[in-house]
Design a protein around this motif. Structure first.
Motif, PDB file in Angstrom:
ATOM      1  N   PHE A 284       0.842  -1.188   0.000  1.00 17.47           N
ATOM      2  CA  PHE A 284       0.000   0.000   0.000  1.00 17.47           C
ATOM      3  C   PHE A 284       0.877   1.237   0.000  1.00 17.47           C
ATOM      4  O   PHE A 284       1.859   1.334   0.744  1.00 17.47           O
ATOM      5  N   GLU A 285       0.504   2.208  -0.815  1.00 18.73           N
ATOM      6  CA  GLU A 285       1.274   3.434  -0.920  1.00 18.73           C
ATOM      7  C   GLU A 285       1.304   4.193   0.397  1.00 18.73           C
ATOM      8  O   GLU A 285       2.235   4.941   0.672  1.00 18.73           O
ATOM      9  N   VAL A 286       0.293   3.981   1.244  1.00 19.86           N
ATOM     10  CA  VAL A 286       0.228   4.707   2.508  1.00 19.86           C
ATOM     11  C   VAL A 286       1.204   4.156   3.536  1.00 19.86           C
ATOM     12  O   VAL A 286       1.401   4.761   4.580  1.00 19.86           O
ATOM     13  N   ASP A 287       1.830   3.010   3.247  1.00 18.67           N
ATOM     14  CA  ASP A 287       2.777   2.432   4.201  1.00 18.67           C
ATOM     15  C   ASP A 287       3.944   3.368   4.391  1.00 18.67           C
ATOM     16  O   ASP A 287       4.441   3.972   3.449  1.00 18.67           O
ATOM     17  N   SER A 288       4.406   3.463   5.625  1.00 17.01           N
ATOM     18  CA  SER A 288       5.596   4.265   5.906  1.00 17.01           C
ATOM     19  C   SER A 288       6.832   3.481   5.513  1.00 17.01           C
ATOM     20  O   SER A 288       6.795   2.260   5.380  1.00 17.01           O
ATOM     21  N   PRO A 289       7.978   4.164   5.333  1.00 15.72           N
ATOM     22  CA  PRO A 289       9.216   3.444   4.992  1.00 15.72           C
ATOM     23  C   PRO A 289       9.573   2.388   6.015  1.00 15.72           C
ATOM     24  O   PRO A 289      10.080   1.331   5.685  1.00 15.72           O
ATOM     25  N   THR A 290       9.255   2.667   7.293  1.00 10.33           N
ATOM     26  CA  THR A 290       9.574   1.680   8.329  1.00 10.33           C
ATOM     27  C   THR A 290       8.739   0.431   8.162  1.00 10.33           C
ATOM     28  O   THR A 290       9.217  -0.696   8.283  1.00 10.33           O
ATOM     29  N   GLN A 291       7.461   0.615   7.844  1.00  4.25           N
ATOM     30  CA  GLN A 291       6.586  -0.536   7.679  1.00  4.25           C
ATOM     31  C   GLN A 291       6.941  -1.349   6.449  1.00  4.25           C
ATOM     32  O   GLN A 291       6.803  -2.556   6.433  1.00  4.25           O
ATOM     33  N   ARG A 292       7.397  -0.650   5.391  1.00  2.00           N
ATOM     34  CA  ARG A 292       7.664  -1.348   4.153  1.00  2.00           C
ATOM     35  C   ARG A 292       8.954  -2.153   4.215  1.00  2.00           C
ATOM     36  O   ARG A 292       9.190  -3.044   3.423  1.00  2.00           O
ATOM     37  N   SER A 293       9.873  -1.787   5.137  1.00  2.00           N
ATOM     38  CA  SER A 293      11.170  -2.461   5.190  1.00  2.00           C
ATOM     39  C   SER A 293      11.047  -3.834   5.820  1.00  2.00           C
ATOM     40  O   SER A 293      10.112  -4.115   6.550  1.00  2.00           O
ATOM     41  N   LEU A 294      12.041  -4.659   5.539  1.00  2.00           N
ATOM     42  CA  LEU A 294      12.064  -5.988   6.139  1.00  2.00           C
ATOM     43  C   LEU A 294      12.446  -5.893   7.600  1.00  2.00           C
ATOM     44  O   LEU A 294      13.381  -5.187   7.965  1.00  2.00           O
ATOM     45  N   ALA A 295      11.722  -6.611   8.437  1.00  2.00           N
ATOM     46  CA  ALA A 295      12.116  -6.696   9.831  1.00  2.00           C
ATOM     47  C   ALA A 295      13.120  -7.811   9.977  1.00  2.00           C
ATOM     48  O   ALA A 295      13.342  -8.602   9.077  1.00  2.00           O
ATOM     49  N   GLY A 296      13.738  -7.885  11.169  1.00  2.00           N
ATOM     50  CA  GLY A 296      14.655  -8.996  11.418  1.00  2.00           C
ATOM     51  C   GLY A 296      16.064  -8.522  11.642  1.00  2.00           C
ATOM     52  O   GLY A 296      16.318  -7.604  12.414  1.00  2.00           O
ATOM     53  N   VAL A 297      17.014  -9.122  10.966  1.00  2.00           N
ATOM     54  CA  VAL A 297      18.417  -8.842  11.194  1.00  2.00           C
ATOM     55  C   VAL A 297      18.746  -7.434  10.745  1.00  2.00           C
ATOM     56  O   VAL A 297      18.482  -7.062   9.610  1.00  2.00           O
ATOM     57  N   PRO A 298      19.325  -6.578  11.617  1.00  2.00           N
ATOM     58  CA  PRO A 298      19.695  -5.236  11.188  1.00  2.00           C
ATOM     59  C   PRO A 298      20.681  -5.303  10.034  1.00  2.00           C
ATOM     60  O   PRO A 298      21.679  -6.026  10.082  1.00  2.00           O
ATOM     61  N   GLY A 299      20.394  -4.532   9.005  1.00  2.00           N
ATOM     62  CA  GLY A 299      21.315  -4.491   7.870  1.00  2.00           C
ATOM     63  C   GLY A 299      21.180  -5.647   6.923  1.00  2.00           C
ATOM     64  O   GLY A 299      21.940  -5.755   5.961  1.00  2.00           O
ATOM     65  N   ALA A 300      20.226  -6.562   7.156  1.00  2.00           N
ATOM     66  CA  ALA A 300      20.054  -7.697   6.254  1.00  2.00           C
ATOM     67  C   ALA A 300      19.572  -7.205   4.904  1.00  2.00           C
ATOM     68  O   ALA A 300      18.631  -6.443   4.803  1.00  2.00           O
ATOM     69  N   CYS A 301      20.235  -7.634   3.851  1.00  2.00           N
ATOM     70  CA  CYS A 301      19.912  -7.132   2.524  1.00  2.00           C
ATOM     71  C   CYS A 301      18.716  -7.841   1.928  1.00  2.00           C
ATOM     72  O   CYS A 301      18.113  -7.357   0.982  1.00  2.00           O
ATOM     73  N   GLY A 302      18.373  -9.003   2.450  1.00  2.00           N
ATOM     74  CA  GLY A 302      17.214  -9.712   1.946  1.00  2.00           C
ATOM     75  C   GLY A 302      17.425 -10.359   0.604  1.00  2.00           C
ATOM     76  O   GLY A 302      16.488 -10.791  -0.038  1.00  2.00           O
ATOM     77  N   GLN A 303      18.672 -10.470   0.139  1.00  2.00           N
ATOM     78  CA  GLN A 303      18.940 -11.054  -1.153  1.00  2.00           C
ATOM     79  C   GLN A 303      19.393 -12.493  -1.000  1.00  2.00           C
ATOM     80  O   GLN A 303      19.959 -12.884   0.017  1.00  2.00           O
ATOM     81  N   ASP A 304      19.156 -13.251  -2.018  1.00  2.00           N
ATOM     82  CA  ASP A 304      19.543 -14.652  -2.022  1.00  2.00           C
ATOM     83  C   ASP A 304      20.933 -14.781  -2.618  1.00  2.00           C
ATOM     84  O   ASP A 304      21.174 -14.322  -3.726  1.00  2.00           O
ATOM     85  N   HIS A 305      21.852 -15.347  -1.884  1.00  2.00           N
ATOM     86  CA  HIS A 305      23.212 -15.527  -2.373  1.00  2.00           C
ATOM     87  C   HIS A 305      23.387 -16.979  -2.805  1.00  2.00           C
ATOM     88  O   HIS A 305      23.476 -17.868  -1.959  1.00  2.00           O
ATOM     89  N   PRO A 306      23.432 -17.250  -4.104  1.00  2.00           N
ATOM     90  CA  PRO A 306      23.480 -18.642  -4.569  1.00  2.00           C
ATOM     91  C   PRO A 306      24.677 -19.409  -4.045  1.00  2.00           C
ATOM     92  O   PRO A 306      24.604 -20.615  -3.875  1.00  2.00           O
ATOM     93  N   ASP A 307      25.797 -18.723  -3.775  1.00  2.00           N
ATOM     94  CA  ASP A 307      27.010 -19.435  -3.373  1.00  2.00           C
ATOM     95  C   ASP A 307      27.163 -19.550  -1.866  1.00  2.00           C
ATOM     96  O   ASP A 307      28.157 -20.092  -1.375  1.00  2.00           O
ATOM     97  N   GLY A 308      26.219 -19.037  -1.091  1.00  2.00           N
ATOM     98  CA  GLY A 308      26.323 -19.124   0.360  1.00  2.00           C
ATOM     99  C   GLY A 308      27.371 -18.214   0.960  1.00  2.00           C
ATOM    100  O   GLY A 308      27.740 -18.367   2.119  1.00  2.00           O
ATOM    101  N   SER A 309      27.841 -17.214   0.208  1.00  2.00           N
ATOM    102  CA  SER A 309      28.931 -16.352   0.679  1.00  2.00           C
ATOM    103  C   SER A 309      28.508 -15.455   1.839  1.00  2.00           C
ATOM    104  O   SER A 309      29.367 -14.922   2.543  1.00  2.00           O
ATOM    105  N   HIS A 310      27.195 -15.268   2.028  1.00  2.00           N
ATOM    106  CA  HIS A 310      26.726 -14.385   3.093  1.00  2.00           C
ATOM    107  C   HIS A 310      26.674 -15.075   4.437  1.00  2.00           C
ATOM    108  O   HIS A 310      26.433 -14.423   5.454  1.00  2.00           O
TER     109      HIS A 310
END
Length: 473
Positions: free
Chosen positions: A241-267
Motif C-alpha cells: 500500500f502506498e500509505v505504508d511508511s518506509p519503516t513498515q515497508r522495510s524488512l524486519a529482522g536482522v539489522p542491515g540484512a539485505c534480503g537477497q539470495d546468495h546462490p554461493d552461500g557467501s553471506h
C-alpha cells in the motif's frame, strides 16, 4: 499429509519458482481470488500466504465486474514416491531426565496425481481491464490488511487435478528407551516410555482427492495507491500500500540484512555473526531453562504442524499482539504451552541482564523460524542429532565454516559419536547445500558450490547453533 504432498510436488516441478503449494485439501481457490501475503520477519523466510473468501471483483468500486480471459492447458502427468530411513542411537541428558534412546523410522509418501491441468489468466487483458478501476478502500479486508502491513495478490494461475487421485502415507517407527522420555509424538498423543520400554508403530493412511482440487497456484501482487487505484506487479513481488511508511515497508529482522539470495552461500559468515547476540543470550540462560527449552522444542520437531503453530504464536508475540487471535488447534495449544511457560520464566530471569534489542523471545523466535523452514525429513534427522556430543561437533563445523569456508572437527569429539549418527549428520549437511566428509576421526564440511544452495546453509546453521546454545552441557 496433503500439505507435504503439494510441497514436494512444487519442489519438483517449480523449484525456486512462483508456484505456492496448497496447505489443505479443504481450501478452495479460484482465479482472481485475493490472497494476503505476509512479509517474512527474517529475510531468508518464505512469505506466508493466506487465501481469502474474496475475489478482485468483490473489492472493486462499481457494478461492472472484470471478466478475465481464461486459458486451460494440459500441464503434466505426475506420480511420485518419497521415502527415507532414519536410524540413530543417542544418550540425551536433560536437567530432569537421563535417557538412552534408540530409534529407527521409515516412511513413504506416494502421490498419484495423474494428468494435471493449468488454468491461467491472460495478464495482458487483465492489465487493460484494470485501467481506471478503483478498489473500495473502505472494504474491511483492505482496512485489516493495511493495518497489518501485508500485501495483496490475486491468483493468476493454478495447477488443478484432472481426475480423482490419491495420496498414501506409510510410516513405520520402532524404538527403545531406558529412562523416561517422550519418544514418538508424530500424529499421536504423547507416549511416555519407562524403564527399558520399547515401542513399535505402523500407520498407513490414504487420502482420496477429487477432481478440480487445486494443488498449487501463482500470484500477481498489487501496488495500491492512496485513492484506490492499483497496479499489477509484473516483474517482482513488491506489492503493498502506498500509505505504508518506509519503516513498515522495510524488512524486519536482522539489522542491515539485505534480503537477497546468495546462490554461493557467501553471506553465511556475515549473517551468523550478525545473529551472534541471539545465541549468546540463550547460552547465558540458567542451565535448567536451557535444558527445558531444548527438551520441549526437540519434542515438537516430530510434528511439523505443532512446530508451525508455535511459530505462529511467537510471530504474534514478537509483534506485540495478543496470541488469543492466532488460529491454533486445541491439541497444538497443549503441545506448545510448555514452551511458552518456560519462555516466560526465562524472560523474567534474564530481564536484568539484557542489553540492546535482543530478547529471549526474539532469540527463540529466530530458532523456531529456522526450524519451520526445514523439511519433515530434516527435522527428524536433526532430532536424532540433538544430543550434547553431536550438537557440539556440529557446532564446531559451523564455527569453522564461518571462519574459513571449510571446517574440520577432529579427534575425540568425532570418535566419540555413535557410528549410526554420522550418516544422519551427513544427510543434514548434504540436504542443506553443504557437504560433509569423514576421514578417520576427522569430519570436514564446506559449502557445495555446485548446487547453488542459496539460504539453505544459513537456515540449517541457525538451527544447529540455536540448539547448541540451549545445550546445558
Amino acid at each position: 499429509m496433503f500439505a507435504t504432498a503439494t510441497r514436494n510436488f512444487v519442489d519438483e516441478v517449480d523449484p525456486g519458482g512462483l508456484l505456492i503449494p496448497m496447505r489443505s485439501v479443504n481450501d478452495s481457490i479460484a482465479l482472481l481470488t485475493v490472497v494476503v501475503s505476509q512479509k517474512p520477519f527474517w529475510f531468508w523466510q518464505k512469505p506466508k500466504h493466506l487465501p481469502t473468501d474474496f475475489t478482485l471483483n468483490d473489492l472493486l468500486v462499481g457494478d461492472t465486474p472484470i471478466t478475465p480471459v481464461l486459458t486451460e492447458i494440459d500441464f503434466i502427468k505426475y506420480n511420485g514416491t518419497y521415502g527415507g530411513h532414519i536410524q540413530g542411537s543417542v544418550d540425551a541428558t536433560f536437567i530432569q531426565s537421563n535417557v538412552n534412546v534408540e530409534g529407527k523410522e521409515s516412511s513413504k509418501l506416494q502421490m498419484s496425481f495423474g494428468s494435471l491441468k493449468k488454468d491461467e489468466v491472460d495478464v495482458r487483458r487483465l492489465l487493460q481491464d484494470s485501467k481506471n478501476r478503483v478498489l473500495d478502500m473502505s472494504h474491511c479486508l483492505i482496512q485489516q490488511t493495511k493495518k497489518k502491513c501485508q500485501v495483496f495478490g490475486v491468483v493468476k494461475e493454478r495447477i488443478v487435478t484432472n481426475q480423482p487421485c490419491s495420496v498414501v502415507e506409510e510410516l513405520q517407527q520402532a524404538g527403545s528407551c531406558a529412562g523416561t522420555f517422550s519418544l514418538w509424538g508424530l500424529k499421536s498423543p504423547k507416549v511416555l516410555l519407562k524403564d527399558n520400554a520399547s515401542l513399535g508403530k505402523d500407520s498407513n493412511v490414504a487420502m482420496e482427492i477429487p477432481t478440480n482440487t487445486t494443488l498449487a497456484y501463482a500470484l500477481i501482487d498489487l501496488v495500491v495507491k492512496h485513492d484506490g487505484r492499483y497496479e499489477l506487479c509484473l516483474m517482482s513481488s513488491e506489492g503493498g500500500f502506498e500509505v505504508d511508511s518506509p519503516t513498515q515497508r522495510s524488512l524486519a529482522g536482522v539489522p542491515g540484512a539485505c534480503g537477497q539470495d546468495h546462490p554461493d552461500g557467501s553471506h553465511l559468515p556475515r549473517e551468523l555473526k550478525n545473529l551472534g547476540a541471539h545465541f549468546q543470550l540463550l547460552a547465558a540462560l540458567p542451565a535448567s531453562s536451557r535444558s527445558s527449552l531444548l527438551e520441549k522444542i526437540t519434542a515438537l520437531m516430530v510434528d511439523k504442524a505443532a512446530l508451525n503453530a508455535l511459530q505462529s504464536v511467537l510471530d504474534q508475540m514478537i509483534l506485540g499482539k495478543s496470541v488469543n487471535t492466532v488460529d491454533v488447534s486445541e491439541a497444538h495449544k497443549q503441545s506448545i504451552q510448555p514452551v511458552l511457560e518456560v519462555l516466560k520464566e526465562a524472560e523474567g530471569v534474564s530481564a536484568a541482564q539484557m542489553e540492546g534489542s535482543v530478547t529471549v523471545l526474539s532469540a527463540l523466535h529466530l530458532i523456531t523460524s529456522a526450524l519451520s523452514e526445514l523439511t519433515c525429513d530434516n527435522l527428524a534427522a536433526l532430532r536424532v542429532c540433538s544430543c550434547p556430543d553431536t550438537l557440539k561437533v556440529m557446532d564446531l563445523l559451523v564455527e569453522h565454516l564461518m571462519e574459513s569456508g571449510e571446517s574440520p572437527a577432529s579427534g575425540a569429539d568425532v570418535a566419540a559419536l555413535p557410528e549410526n549418527v554420522l550418516p544422519v549428520m551427513e544427510h543434514l549437511f548434504n540436504s542443506s547445500g553443504m557437504s560433509l566428509q569423514r576421514d578417520g576421526d576427522t569430519a570436514r564440511s564446506q559449502i557445495n558450490q555446485l548446487k547453488q544452495p542459496g539460504n539453505q546453509p544459513l537456515i540449517m546453521c541457525i538451527a544447529l547453533r540455536g540448539l547448541r546454545s540451549l545445550n546445558p552441557h
